[in-house]
Structure formats: C-alpha cells, structure tokens
Write a protein that holds these residues in place. Structure first.
Motif, PDB file in Angstrom:
ATOM      1  N   SER A  39      50.343  61.221  33.277  1.00 42.67           N
ATOM      2  CA  SER A  39      51.433  61.132  32.303  1.00 42.67           C
ATOM      3  C   SER A  39      52.809  61.025  32.956  1.00 42.67           C
ATOM      4  CB  SER A  39      51.408  62.352  31.376  1.00 42.67           C
ATOM      5  OG  SER A  39      51.515  63.554  32.118  1.00 42.67           O
ATOM      6  N   ASP A  40      52.892  61.306  34.280  1.00 43.97           N
ATOM      7  CA  ASP A  40      54.175  61.229  34.982  1.00 43.97           C
ATOM      8  C   ASP A  40      54.260  59.987  35.863  1.00 43.97           C
ATOM      9  OD1 ASP A  40      52.259  62.120  36.757  1.00 43.97           O
ATOM     10  OD2 ASP A  40      53.552  63.566  37.765  1.00 43.97           O
ATOM     11  N   VAL A  41      53.706  58.879  35.357  1.00 41.71           N
ATOM     12  CA  VAL A  41      53.717  57.622  36.098  1.00 41.71           C
ATOM     13  C   VAL A  41      54.485  56.563  35.311  1.00 41.71           C
ATOM     14  CG1 VAL A  41      52.312  55.739  37.015  1.00 41.71           C
ATOM     15  CG2 VAL A  41      51.551  58.101  37.288  1.00 41.71           C
ATOM     16  N   GLU A  42      55.435  55.932  35.989  1.00 35.50           N
ATOM     17  CA  GLU A  42      56.162  54.787  35.436  1.00 35.50           C
ATOM     18  C   GLU A  42      55.494  53.515  35.940  1.00 35.50           C
ATOM     19  OE1 GLU A  42      60.501  52.579  35.997  1.00 35.50           O
ATOM     20  OE2 GLU A  42      60.225  54.653  36.685  1.00 35.50           O
ATOM     21  N   VAL A  43      55.355  52.528  35.072  1.00 37.26           N
ATOM     22  CA  VAL A  43      54.688  51.289  35.478  1.00 37.26           C
ATOM     23  C   VAL A  43      55.585  50.086  35.187  1.00 37.26           C
ATOM     24  CG1 VAL A  43      52.391  52.265  35.087  1.00 37.26           C
ATOM     25  CG2 VAL A  43      53.517  51.001  33.246  1.00 37.26           C
ATOM     26  N   PRO A  44      55.523  49.041  36.049  1.00 31.69           N
ATOM     27  CA  PRO A  44      56.190  47.772  35.719  1.00 31.69           C
ATOM     28  C   PRO A  44      55.314  46.988  34.751  1.00 31.69           C
ATOM     29  CG  PRO A  44      55.120  47.608  37.845  1.00 31.69           C
ATOM     30  CD  PRO A  44      54.896  49.024  37.369  1.00 31.69           C
ATOM     31  N   GLU A  45      55.799  45.870  34.259  1.00 37.48           N
ATOM     32  CA  GLU A  45      55.053  45.129  33.237  1.00 37.48           C
ATOM     33  C   GLU A  45      53.736  44.560  33.757  1.00 37.48           C
ATOM     34  OE1 GLU A  45      57.329  42.202  31.188  1.00 37.48           O
ATOM     35  OE2 GLU A  45      58.765  43.640  30.358  1.00 37.48           O
ATOM     36  N   ASN A  46      53.738  44.035  34.972  1.00 31.93           N
ATOM     37  CA  ASN A  46      52.552  43.336  35.484  1.00 31.93           C
ATOM     38  C   ASN A  46      51.831  44.169  36.541  1.00 31.93           C
ATOM     39  OD1 ASN A  46      50.720  41.163  35.714  1.00 31.93           O
ATOM     40  ND2 ASN A  46      51.808  40.402  37.505  1.00 31.93           N
ATOM     41  N   TRP A  47      51.344  45.325  36.141  1.00 30.07           N
ATOM     42  CA  TRP A  47      50.680  46.222  37.090  1.00 30.07           C
ATOM     43  C   TRP A  47      49.172  46.223  36.950  1.00 30.07           C
ATOM     44  CZ3 TRP A  47      48.241  51.058  35.640  1.00 30.07           C
ATOM     45  CH2 TRP A  47      48.290  51.319  34.267  1.00 30.07           C
ATOM     46  N   ILE A  48      48.648  45.631  35.883  1.00 31.30           N
ATOM     47  CA  ILE A  48      47.214  45.680  35.630  1.00 31.30           C
ATOM     48  C   ILE A  48      46.474  44.442  36.133  1.00 31.30           C
ATOM     49  CG2 ILE A  48      45.487  45.595  33.767  1.00 31.30           C
ATOM     50  CD1 ILE A  48      47.058  47.656  32.273  1.00 31.30           C
ATOM     51  N   SER A  49      46.998  43.259  35.850  1.00 28.40           N
ATOM     52  CA  SER A  49      46.276  42.013  36.165  1.00 28.40           C
ATOM     53  C   SER A  49      45.854  41.895  37.628  1.00 28.40           C
ATOM     54  CB  SER A  49      47.111  40.794  35.759  1.00 28.40           C
ATOM     55  OG  SER A  49      47.125  40.648  34.357  1.00 28.40           O
ATOM     56  N   PRO A  50      46.738  42.190  38.613  1.00 31.29           N
ATOM     57  CA  PRO A  50      46.300  42.039  40.006  1.00 31.29           C
ATOM     58  C   PRO A  50      45.096  42.905  40.371  1.00 31.29           C
ATOM     59  CG  PRO A  50      48.691  42.207  39.895  1.00 31.29           C
ATOM     60  CD  PRO A  50      48.175  42.560  38.533  1.00 31.29           C
ATOM     61  N   VAL A  51      45.054  44.112  39.831  1.00 30.39           N
ATOM     62  CA  VAL A  51      43.938  45.006  40.147  1.00 30.39           C
ATOM     63  C   VAL A  51      42.657  44.514  39.474  1.00 30.39           C
ATOM     64  CG1 VAL A  51      43.126  47.396  40.197  1.00 30.39           C
ATOM     65  CG2 VAL A  51      45.575  46.922  40.279  1.00 30.39           C
ATOM     66  N   ILE A  52      42.764  44.092  38.224  1.00 28.59           N
ATOM     67  CA  ILE A  52      41.586  43.592  37.513  1.00 28.59           C
ATOM     68  C   ILE A  52      41.062  42.323  38.177  1.00 28.59           C
ATOM     69  CG2 ILE A  52      40.706  42.703  35.321  1.00 28.59           C
ATOM     70  CD1 ILE A  52      41.279  45.731  35.351  1.00 28.59           C
ATOM     71  N   ASP A  53      41.968  41.437  38.587  1.00 28.78           N
ATOM     72  CA  ASP A  53      41.541  40.209  39.260  1.00 28.78           C
ATOM     73  C   ASP A  53      40.772  40.535  40.544  1.00 28.78           C
ATOM     74  OD1 ASP A  53      42.733  38.746  37.275  1.00 28.78           O
ATOM     75  OD2 ASP A  53      44.547  38.259  38.436  1.00 28.78           O
ATOM     76  N   LEU A  54      41.256  41.508  41.296  1.00 25.18           N
ATOM     77  CA  LEU A  54      40.561  41.917  42.515  1.00 25.18           C
ATOM     78  C   LEU A  54      39.180  42.477  42.179  1.00 25.18           C
ATOM     79  CD1 LEU A  54      40.319  42.681  45.526  1.00 25.18           C
ATOM     80  CD2 LEU A  54      41.585  44.781  45.004  1.00 25.18           C
ATOM     81  N   MET A  55      39.097  43.334  41.197  1.00 29.50           N
ATOM     82  CA  MET A  55      37.828  43.968  40.857  1.00 29.50           C
ATOM     83  C   MET A  55      36.829  42.973  40.282  1.00 29.50           C
ATOM     84  SD  MET A  55      39.172  47.648  39.392  1.00 29.50           S
ATOM     85  CE  MET A  55      37.549  48.431  39.418  1.00 29.50           C
ATOM     86  N   GLU A  56      37.326  41.967  39.582  1.00 26.40           N
ATOM     87  CA  GLU A  56      36.459  40.940  39.027  1.00 26.40           C
ATOM     88  C   GLU A  56      35.881  40.032  40.108  1.00 26.40           C
ATOM     89  OE1 GLU A  56      35.787  39.813  35.280  1.00 26.40           O
ATOM     90  OE2 GLU A  56      35.580  41.947  35.765  1.00 26.40           O
ATOM     91  N   SER A  57      36.495  40.019  41.287  1.00 26.25           N
ATOM     92  CA  SER A  57      36.068  39.117  42.355  1.00 26.25           C
ATOM     93  C   SER A  57      34.791  39.578  43.052  1.00 26.25           C
ATOM     94  CB  SER A  57      37.185  38.975  43.405  1.00 26.25           C
ATOM     95  OG  SER A  57      37.353  40.187  44.147  1.00 26.25           O
ATOM     96  N   ASP A  58      34.359  40.807  42.821  1.00 28.23           N
ATOM     97  CA  ASP A  58      33.199  41.349  43.530  1.00 28.23           C
ATOM     98  C   ASP A  58      32.505  42.372  42.634  1.00 28.23           C
ATOM     99  OD1 ASP A  58      31.356  42.548  45.231  1.00 28.23           O
ATOM    100  OD2 ASP A  58      32.742  42.732  46.910  1.00 28.23           O
ATOM    101  N   ARG A  59      31.250  42.129  42.310  1.00 22.46           N
ATOM    102  CA  ARG A  59      30.521  43.031  41.407  1.00 22.46           C
ATOM    103  C   ARG A  59      30.327  44.416  42.020  1.00 22.46           C
ATOM    104  NH1 ARG A  59      25.220  40.629  38.766  1.00 22.46           N
ATOM    105  NH2 ARG A  59      25.470  42.634  37.704  1.00 22.46           N
ATOM    106  N   LYS A  60      30.413  44.503  43.340  1.00 17.74           N
ATOM    107  CA  LYS A  60      30.216  45.795  43.994  1.00 17.74           C
ATOM    108  C   LYS A  60      31.455  46.681  43.937  1.00 17.74           C
ATOM    109  CE  LYS A  60      26.485  44.666  47.208  1.00 17.74           C
ATOM    110  NZ  LYS A  60      26.048  44.701  48.634  1.00 17.74           N
ATOM    111  N   ILE A  61      32.591  46.115  43.558  1.00 18.81           N
ATOM    112  CA  ILE A  61      33.802  46.930  43.437  1.00 18.81           C
ATOM    113  C   ILE A  61      33.738  47.721  42.128  1.00 18.81           C
ATOM    114  CG2 ILE A  61      36.315  46.962  43.251  1.00 18.81           C
ATOM    115  CD1 ILE A  61      36.370  44.359  44.846  1.00 18.81           C
ATOM    116  N   ALA A  62      33.672  49.033  42.238  1.00 19.08           N
ATOM    117  CA  ALA A  62      33.583  49.884  41.049  1.00 19.08           C
ATOM    118  C   ALA A  62      34.919  50.500  40.686  1.00 19.08           C
ATOM    119  CB  ALA A  62      32.563  50.993  41.266  1.00 19.08           C
TER     120      ALA A  62
END
Length: 340
Positions: free
Chosen positions: A89-112
């Motif tokens: 709850s004490d985290v500030e986020v910029p607008e585009n903070w989710i897509s890069p992580v999801i794109d990385l995780m989608e690139s490999d089924r072994k990334i949990a």
C-alpha cells in the motif's frame, strides 16, 4: 488481447497510505486490469474512503487481520485473473509499470514470478531496501538484493539494467501467474509476515519455475509501512522465518548442517545487538529460535515434495554475504565474486 491482471493491495488501517498512493495505481496504463483493495479487517475508515472516492476499485474484506501471508491468501481466493500483482500500500507507480513485466513473463512458460525495479519513493535515484533489483540468497540462505546488501543501498545508475533470473522477487511488488500461485498453494500463513515471498519463490523454483527481474519497469516504495526497522517484532519474524523456510525447502542431506551453521551466525547477531545495548533486538533473536523449535513438527509437514540441491539454484551466492559485508567490507552487489 493482453492477459488479465489484478493488482491487489492488502490494507490494514492504511487510509493515509491509500490516500497518497492509490491515485497512481488507478492511473495505470494497462488494457485488461482490475484494481483490488483487500482489507484485513481495518478499524479506521479506509474502506469507506476507497468506496467513496474510487468506485472503480473492488474492495474485498477479511473478517479479521490475518497478516500479510494469509491475508493475501484469503483475498486472492476471490480474485480471477491471469496474473496477480501483490502490491504494498506504500508503493507509488508510474503509468506504464505493468506491461514490461507481463511481456517478459509471457515470453517463457517457465517464468512464474517477477518483480520490477524497486526504488525509494523518498529519493527516486536510489534503490529501495525491500527488493531493489531482485533478491538473492548466500550459501547459508541469508537474503540480500542486487542493489542492497544489508543497510548499504546503491544509487541506480543503470548498473543493473539487465533482465536477470533471481532467487526471489520482492513482496512489495510481486507479479505471479495465477496458475503458479494455485499450484504452489499461495503464501505460508504460518510465516505471518516477512520472508513469505522468499519461501514462495523457493517453492516455485523447487517445482522447476523461474523467478525474474524486469529492469524496464520500476515502482517507488516507501518501506516500513506496516513494521519499520525499529520494531523488534520485525527482527523476530525475520530470524524465525528464515530458519523455517530453510527447514521447508532445503534437501534432507543439507538442512541440518545449514541450520546448524545459521545458529552460530544468528548468535553473532544476538551478541552484536547486546554490545550495542539493543537488548530488545537480542531478545527477539532468542525468541525467534525458541519459536522455530516450537513449530518444528508443524513446519516439517510442509516440506516440499522435491528439493533441488541448494547450490544448483540460480541466484545463490557461493560464499557468505555476512563475511563479504562485515569482514571484506563489500557494499555493492557488483563487487561480489562468484557466479550469480
């Protein structure tokens, strides 16, 4: 279509933090997103604040304060999404903070699981203590971060701007595939808080999954929102939980020797606290050991079915971080020698 993502903030009497940081979360630029506040039975008016000011945010309530681990387990059992993001709850986020992580995780089924770069909200040039550029363990299962070793926190100059497999991802901003969350059984409720994300990642790795650091996204964490560093209960949880997760996840032929060595390292920490006159923290270390033995049978029943030899995991330093820091005076991750 992008995978569905649920950003879940666990709250307990945190209206002040929600007022300050929830606005940045709801401005997140991601097309398939839901924001959830899971409330751990707050007795302030934080729930009313969210419902009144952010009707687009889903509020789920626990019937009591279950702590961080079980609190999230209870809430996420009610959330449907391809990915969960456990966000403090004490985290500030910029607008585009989710897509890069999801794109990385989608690139490999072994990334949990994965984490973004975590920097200090009060000085965004610095890494933040709880996560920095990804978590590691030393040869005795002592945790540290790329960008933070004990109290030595580095300035971010781009020195860790590479995608990297790590040992653990910080619970301050933890991305995890929902199917992996369910497969591993969520967080260990007996840990209550602190190191539960290390235990989660260790269990995932024992199942053959990967845990990653994504440098192309960053968030800004205040830190100490629930328990700050001056609270002896935090010391108790850290020392006790570190022993518990070792017992649960190390192979049988390694666990006794490793925990035996850790007792001596912890004893040195206890003596250090005593010499500094910090008797409450010394007592917290002692109580942590007593509680570890009290829970021994209970924790032993939770041992994972498969334990990979500790040194074979990616993200393990083949030396002691305590020795490197206090004896060799190494304060920066990049100065450590050995394969990481």
């Amino acid at each position: 279509m992008k995978p569905s993502v649920a950003v879940v903030i666990l709250n307990w009497n945190g209206k002040r933090l929600l007022e300050k940081f929830l606005p940045s979360v709801v401005k997140t630029n991601y097309p398939n997103l839901q924001v959830v506040v899971g409330d751990n039975c707050s007795d302030d008016d934080s729930v009313a604040f969210v419902k009144t000011n952010y009707p687009m945010v889903k509020v789920l309530r626990n019937n009591r304060n279950y702590g961080f681990a079980e609190g999230y387990n209870k809430i996420l059992a009610q959330v449907k999404a391809d990915y969960y993001v456990l966000l403090n709850s004490d985290v500030e986020v910029p607008e585009n903070w989710i897509s890069p992580v999801i794109d990385l995780m989608e690139s490999d089924r072994k990334i949990a699981a994965a984490q973004p770069k975590i920097k200090w909200q009060l000085d965004k040039t610095q890494y933040e203590y709880a996560g920095a550029a990804g978590g590691f363990l030393d040869k005795y299962a002592f945790p540290f971060c790329r960008g933070r070793i004990f109290d030595a926190v580095e300035v971010d100059t781009g020195q860790y701007d590479d995608v990297k497999e790590v040992f653990w991802a910080s619970g301050a901003a933890l991305f995890i595939k929902s199917e992996a969350w369910k497969a591993v059984g969520g967080l260990d409720a007996d840990l209550f808080a602190h190191m539960e994300e290390i235990d989660l990642c260790w269990r995932l790795k024992n199942m053959g999954y990967k845990v990653m650091f994504c440098p192309d996204a960053e968030v800004y964490h205040v830190g100490g929102g629930s328990l700050n560093a001056t609270n002896p209960f935090k010391t108790f949880l850290n020392f006790r939980n570190n022993l518990i997760i070792m017992q649960k996840n190390l192979p049988k032929n390694e666990v006794f020797q490793m925990i035996f060595i850790r007792f001596f390292i912890d004893l040195a920490a206890l003596i250090h606290f005593l010499f500094k006159g910090e008797t409450k923290f010394a007592w917290a270390v002692s109580k942590a050991h007593v509680d570890f033995f009290r829970r021994l049978k209970q924790s032993n029943r939770k041992r994972t079915a498969v334990q990979i030899p500790f040194h074979e995991h990616v993200g393990v330093l083949p030396s002691s971080i305590v020795y490197n820091y206090f004896i060799k005076k190494i304060k920066r991750f990049s100065h450590l020698t050995g394969s990481l």
